[in-house]
Design a protein around this motif. Structure first.
Motif, PDB file in Angstrom:
ATOM      1  N   LYS A  11      32.801  34.814  48.635  1.00 32.34           N
ATOM      2  CA  LYS A  11      33.467  33.653  48.041  1.00 32.34           C
ATOM      3  C   LYS A  11      33.264  32.401  48.881  1.00 32.34           C
ATOM      4  O   LYS A  11      33.045  32.464  50.083  1.00 32.34           O
ATOM      5  CB  LYS A  11      34.978  33.898  47.924  1.00 32.34           C
ATOM      6  CG  LYS A  11      35.370  35.128  47.148  1.00 32.34           C
ATOM      7  CD  LYS A  11      35.039  35.002  45.703  1.00 32.34           C
ATOM      8  CE  LYS A  11      35.557  36.223  44.943  1.00 32.34           C
ATOM      9  NZ  LYS A  11      35.003  36.316  43.622  1.00 32.34           N
ATOM     10  N   LYS A  54      31.735  23.727  43.635  1.00 30.36           N
ATOM     11  CA  LYS A  54      33.011  24.401  43.423  1.00 30.36           C
ATOM     12  C   LYS A  54      33.352  25.396  44.536  1.00 30.36           C
ATOM     13  O   LYS A  54      32.517  26.169  44.974  1.00 30.36           O
ATOM     14  CB  LYS A  54      32.952  25.144  42.094  1.00 30.36           C
ATOM     15  CG  LYS A  54      34.125  26.018  41.809  1.00 30.36           C
ATOM     16  CD  LYS A  54      33.911  26.832  40.547  1.00 30.36           C
ATOM     17  CE  LYS A  54      34.977  27.896  40.457  1.00 30.36           C
ATOM     18  NZ  LYS A  54      34.794  28.735  39.297  1.00 30.36           N
ATOM     19  N   ASP A  56      35.611  28.743  45.311  1.00 32.06           N
ATOM     20  CA  ASP A  56      36.189  29.840  44.523  1.00 32.06           C
ATOM     21  C   ASP A  56      37.683  29.990  44.772  1.00 32.06           C
ATOM     22  O   ASP A  56      38.447  30.296  43.856  1.00 32.06           O
ATOM     23  CB  ASP A  56      35.497  31.165  44.865  1.00 32.06           C
ATOM     24  CG  ASP A  56      34.015  31.120  44.566  1.00 32.06           C
ATOM     25  OD1 ASP A  56      33.656  30.838  43.403  1.00 32.06           O
ATOM     26  OD2 ASP A  56      33.211  31.343  45.492  1.00 32.06           O
ATOM     27  N   VAL A  57      38.081  29.801  46.042  1.00 27.70           N
ATOM     28  CA  VAL A  57      39.475  30.005  46.438  1.00 27.70           C
ATOM     29  C   VAL A  57      39.914  28.853  47.334  1.00 27.70           C
ATOM     30  O   VAL A  57      39.157  28.421  48.206  1.00 27.70           O
ATOM     31  CB  VAL A  57      39.649  31.339  47.205  1.00 27.70           C
ATOM     32  CG1 VAL A  57      41.112  31.561  47.587  1.00 27.70           C
ATOM     33  CG2 VAL A  57      39.119  32.514  46.398  1.00 27.70           C
ATOM     34  N   GLN A  90      36.414  20.089  35.198  1.00 29.42           N
ATOM     35  CA  GLN A  90      36.738  21.507  35.041  1.00 29.42           C
ATOM     36  C   GLN A  90      35.793  22.420  35.834  1.00 29.42           C
ATOM     37  O   GLN A  90      36.226  23.429  36.383  1.00 29.42           O
ATOM     38  CB  GLN A  90      36.701  21.880  33.556  1.00 29.42           C
ATOM     39  CG  GLN A  90      37.165  23.282  33.251  1.00 29.42           C
ATOM     40  CD  GLN A  90      38.656  23.465  33.412  1.00 29.42           C
ATOM     41  OE1 GLN A  90      39.431  22.546  33.210  1.00 29.42           O
ATOM     42  NE2 GLN A  90      39.069  24.655  33.787  1.00 29.42           N
ATOM     43  N   ASP A  91      34.516  22.068  35.902  1.00 37.87           N
ATOM     44  CA  ASP A  91      33.557  22.934  36.597  1.00 37.87           C
ATOM     45  C   ASP A  91      33.751  22.952  38.116  1.00 37.87           C
ATOM     46  O   ASP A  91      33.134  23.751  38.809  1.00 37.87           O
ATOM     47  CB  ASP A  91      32.115  22.564  36.240  1.00 37.87           C
ATOM     48  CG  ASP A  91      31.709  21.171  36.688  1.00 37.87           C
ATOM     49  OD1 ASP A  91      32.586  20.325  36.947  1.00 37.87           O
ATOM     50  OD2 ASP A  91      30.487  20.925  36.770  1.00 37.87           O
ATOM     51  N   HIS A  93      36.976  23.239  39.345  1.00 33.69           N
ATOM     52  CA  HIS A  93      38.249  23.922  39.551  1.00 33.69           C
ATOM     53  C   HIS A  93      38.001  25.296  40.174  1.00 33.69           C
ATOM     54  O   HIS A  93      37.112  26.023  39.729  1.00 33.69           O
ATOM     55  CB  HIS A  93      38.989  24.094  38.230  1.00 33.69           C
ATOM     56  CG  HIS A  93      39.560  22.823  37.701  1.00 33.69           C
ATOM     57  ND1 HIS A  93      40.431  22.794  36.640  1.00 33.69           N
ATOM     58  CD2 HIS A  93      39.406  21.534  38.074  1.00 33.69           C
ATOM     59  CE1 HIS A  93      40.783  21.551  36.380  1.00 33.69           C
ATOM     60  NE2 HIS A  93      40.154  20.755  37.239  1.00 33.69           N
ATOM     61  N   PRO A  94      38.806  25.672  41.164  1.00 37.73           N
ATOM     62  CA  PRO A  94      38.631  26.987  41.785  1.00 37.73           C
ATOM     63  C   PRO A  94      39.165  28.097  40.867  1.00 37.73           C
ATOM     64  O   PRO A  94      39.930  27.836  39.927  1.00 37.73           O
ATOM     65  CB  PRO A  94      39.501  26.887  43.042  1.00 37.73           C
ATOM     66  CG  PRO A  94      40.584  25.940  42.663  1.00 37.73           C
ATOM     67  CD  PRO A  94      39.908  24.927  41.759  1.00 37.73           C
ATOM     68  N   ASP A  95      38.764  29.319  41.172  1.00 33.60           N
ATOM     69  CA  ASP A  95      39.307  30.464  40.444  1.00 33.60           C
ATOM     70  C   ASP A  95      40.766  30.706  40.844  1.00 33.60           C
ATOM     71  O   ASP A  95      41.575  31.137  40.025  1.00 33.60           O
ATOM     72  CB  ASP A  95      38.477  31.727  40.727  1.00 33.60           C
ATOM     73  CG  ASP A  95      37.041  31.565  40.246  1.00 33.60           C
ATOM     74  OD1 ASP A  95      36.808  30.846  39.255  1.00 33.60           O
ATOM     75  OD2 ASP A  95      36.146  32.156  40.877  1.00 33.60           O
ATOM     76  N   TYR A  96      41.068  30.441  42.125  1.00 33.19           N
ATOM     77  CA  TYR A  96      42.415  30.678  42.647  1.00 33.19           C
ATOM     78  C   TYR A  96      42.832  29.551  43.582  1.00 33.19           C
ATOM     79  O   TYR A  96      42.025  29.099  44.391  1.00 33.19           O
ATOM     80  CB  TYR A  96      42.478  31.989  43.454  1.00 33.19           C
ATOM     81  CG  TYR A  96      42.111  33.194  42.649  1.00 33.19           C
ATOM     82  CD1 TYR A  96      43.046  33.824  41.837  1.00 33.19           C
ATOM     83  CD2 TYR A  96      40.816  33.706  42.700  1.00 33.19           C
ATOM     84  CE1 TYR A  96      42.701  34.937  41.089  1.00 33.19           C
ATOM     85  CE2 TYR A  96      40.462  34.816  41.956  1.00 33.19           C
ATOM     86  CZ  TYR A  96      41.406  35.438  41.151  1.00 33.19           C
ATOM     87  OH  TYR A  96      41.057  36.518  40.407  1.00 33.19           O
TER      88      TYR A  96
END
Length: 107
Positions: A11, A54, A56-57, A90-91, A93-96
């Motif tokens: 990540k 981006k 991820d976390v 939006q692209d 934005h992290p997953d978490y």
């Protein structure tokens, strides 16, 4: 307790925390399996997020030190960092997003 290792491998992670001892703990624990960026103030975080693809976390400390005071004496927090991220395309934005705090006020 299940291991986070499989879920947290490969990540791109950014950590925002004003305390370098906590940043080191986070970084050492996560850097073995990931690309990790550590920031100790809101403005460094903002610059890193704008300048890279981006993450991820994101680990965001709720309370930040006086290094995160901006114009008009506004003190930025991890909540402000999350709001900043929400206004990105939006692209990016992290997953978490994990908002954390060491003290009673933030937690």
């Amino acid at each position: 307790m299940a291991s986070l290792k499989p879920a947290m491998t490969g990540k791109k992670i950014i950590i925002l925390d004003e305390d370098w001892s906590r940043l080191n703990i986070f970084s050492k624990g996560l850097a073995t399996y990931n690309y990790v960026v550590a920031c100790d103030d809101f403005f460094e975080f903002e610059k890193e997020v704008k300048g890279q693809s981006k993450f991820d976390v994101m680990f965001l400390e709720f309370d930040l030190s006086e290094r995160s005071i901006g114009p008009n004496n506004q003190r930025y927090s991890g909540i402000d960092a999350a709001v900043f991220v929400n206004h990105l395309p939006q692209d990016k934005h992290p997953d978490y997003i994990i908002l954390h705090s060491w003290n009673d006020e933030g937690s």
